[in-house]
Design an enzyme around this catalytic site. Sequence first.
Site, mmCIF file in Angstrom:
data_model
loop_
_atom_site.group_PDB
_atom_site.id
_atom_site.type_symbol
_atom_site.label_atom_id
_atom_site.label_comp_id
_atom_site.label_asym_id
_atom_site.label_seq_id
_atom_site.Cartn_x
_atom_site.Cartn_y
_atom_site.Cartn_z
ATOM 1 C CG HIS A 62 -1.196 0.970 1.656
ATOM 2 N ND1 HIS A 62 -1.890 1.839 0.480
ATOM 3 C CD2 HIS A 62 -1.605 2.250 2.933
ATOM 4 C CE1 HIS A 62 -2.928 3.595 1.294
ATOM 5 N NE2 HIS A 62 -2.595 3.088 2.319
ATOM 6 C CG HIS A 87 0.856 6.726 3.798
ATOM 7 N ND1 HIS A 87 1.749 6.192 2.955
ATOM 8 C CD2 HIS A 87 0.013 6.605 3.957
ATOM 9 C CE1 HIS A 87 0.303 5.255 2.955
ATOM 10 N NE2 HIS A 87 -0.870 5.277 3.531
ATOM 11 C CG ASP A 88 -0.947 4.080 6.620
ATOM 12 O OD1 ASP A 88 -1.472 5.042 6.910
ATOM 13 O OD2 ASP A 88 -1.076 3.639 5.553
ATOM 14 C CD GLU A 91 -3.276 6.098 12.064
ATOM 15 O OE1 GLU A 91 -3.323 6.839 12.425
ATOM 16 O OE2 GLU A 91 -5.057 5.989 12.065
ATOM 17 C CG ASP A 92 -1.310 1.699 10.794
ATOM 18 O OD1 ASP A 92 -2.442 2.393 11.323
ATOM 19 O OD2 ASP A 92 -1.765 1.554 9.269
ATOM 20 C CG ASP A 153 -3.134 6.824 2.593
ATOM 21 O OD1 ASP A 153 -3.365 5.741 2.088
ATOM 22 O OD2 ASP A 153 -4.047 7.243 3.448
HETATM 23 MN MN MN Z 1 -2.673 3.927 4.050
#
Ligand code: MN
Length: 747
Positions: A62, A87-88, A91-92, A153
């Site tokens: 992704h 980018h994630d 966040e993740d 995204d």
């Molecule tokens: Mn994403």
Amino acid sequence: MEYSPADEILIEEKWQELVEACRKAKICRRDDDWQFVRRAYFLAKEAHKGVRRRSGEPYVIHPIEVALIAVREIGLGKKSVVAALLHDVVEDTDYTVEDIAHAFSPKIASMVDGLTKMSGVFNADSSEQAEYFRKVLLTLSDDVRVIIIKIADRLHNMRTLGAMPHNKQIKITSETIYLFVPLAYRLGLHAIKSELEDLCMKYRFPEEYAAIQQKIEDTRGERQQYIERFMAPIREVLDRNKFQYEMTARVKSVYSIWNKMRRKEIPFEEVYDLFAIRIVFKALPFPSEKTQCWQVYSCVTDIYTPKPDRLRDWISIPKSNGYEALHSTVMGPDGIWVEVQVRTERMDDIAERGFAAHWKYKHASIAAEEDGLDKWLKKVRDALNSPTENALEFLDNFKLSLYKSDVVVFTPKGEPQSLPYGATVLDFAYEIHTKIGDHAIGAKINHRTMPVTARLNSGDQVEVITADNAHPKAEWLDAVVTSKARQAIQDFLKREHDNNLDYGMELLQQRLAEHNVTLSGRVLRKLMPAYDCRNKDELYSKIGAGIIKLDNLDKLLKENSSRKILKFWKLLIPGSTVEEDADIDLDDEAVSLDDTVVAEDGDEPEFVMAECCEPIPGDRVVGYRDPQSGRIIVHKSTCDTLIRLAAQFGDNIIKEEDIKWSQQKAVSYLASVEIRGIDRTGIILDLTKLITQDFSINMRAISVQSHDGIFEGTISIYVQDIDSLNALLDNIRKIKGIDRVKRLLNT
Ligand code: MN
């Protein structure tokens, strides 16, 4: 969990695709640059290790795809590719923004931070969500790339939406329509905007999508022949004049065809501008690009006659999102109107890839002046710096500002002021200063006295007239288009309202005390319908403002509780029957979600038909659980209000399977129908007879206007489901003189 060998191959292939794309775009010139991107890839791969997307593929695919979109489809640079890859991560995974700052740079870290905050926007609950959004826009105002990566995204998530359950699809598509499509438009990402719209439609209206796609396919051969015939003579002239160009035919997107069909109520076959011809040419250093565009235009119109009112010159005045081109509609062979678009390669690059391309050329051009996008960003910054009480309102207003193009007006001293299209004196006044707006009573437009609500046109010279004792009125909200003016007026009204609210409640308590009555829910339920108020706040504020006088309070208190409102609820709750004499007016007693209206029994969730779109059995619907009342409000899938709610509070969307139309035929639903035809004696009689006698359908209201032998009317009726409505509509169509009948969609 490790990656399997198959995973490794898949990931390696994707990564090589990205390497190739970066090479082609020439964004990594030095070894350092490659190192930079490669490190980001390794970190992303490591951080997302063992995690899979719903589709089953390794998660790291992704971010690589998002980076690919950023470089290949938008044309962003290496920092953006790195940020997209990461980018994630924050966040993740366990990595923090500080880790990124260490491993890369503070700039990259702040971009990733912006992206992380942005993903909170739609997940947090309402108040936090709005605050998040503010933060995100702040990021936008100092680095637009963050928003663009977020759009990339979103695009990849939309491309892979098939793997998501249906209620998630509704949530995600709603967010996309609500926010990402307008943002993409505003940033000039035309191709991406179109694709997002198409994808939304594909998931929300699969049958319609497939049908239009099929028709485009079926007509391809025929269209191709026509296009060849149309282009041949143009080619000849352009070649003779030694233009270096590419001429292509572009078919409209499925979504925009569908939109046109709905808007104009026409079948696919009648969408005449199904395709457009685009001529993109290499501009010579001399004469100006503009002159050369007109030369190409002239070559075309030497062959085909142009439609005078369809000429669009977005070269002299580019669109506010930076779009430049000449559009003209000409009469082609067989009497068919064809749109022709003329652009230089530079203009085409900007039109297709928007913002990124825009920067590329901007630095190269001599015009150091601020352009549309810079000005827009400045406005966003200003708006963010003026704090508002309600961030959600800000979001709505901000969104509105995304689609508007500009008019330019002048102050008395001749200073230009650019305002969105449709702006009024009030917008202008607030743009200059809140105080001027708050006290405006009129204006001199080109030396003529005009009201504050007068709309401004480009070139107007405007002088605002103020008075110290003047202040904003609620009606002003209908007369402004800028978020700045709207916000200022709302702020004023809110302050006034709050004062009135307190005062009104106090006053009511006093007056009730005179009758030895205490203020209670029971009393309020009596008073609200009697004074036409939807909720208690409205009641208090109207009392406080002196709109409600309370003169007949005495009498009202003695009356029995309102019969009307009970009947209204019966009507809306499936399973109950509608009384024959349902003579109530729904507009005056709009559904109130206020806590003063109590549901009868509480176990099963109650289903309420949304009054914004009035769904009836058979319509495609989506349920929304109102967090306050627990009721499930049923909207039509196409409803704008629903899209807004789903975008902002997506977790309250109910799965489609959970909403089934009740089989009990006793329930009636309100539907509005629009009718148009030739006015003749007795036509109304025929109409009402058909509805009330032949179909035994209750009418709630009918209104008809007649002018120049044409009559137009709206009828509100109670029907049981979509089949019975359609049967009725078919029969109305058969009445002599009736020309058009359609259900009002209210969306
Ligand atoms: Mn994403």
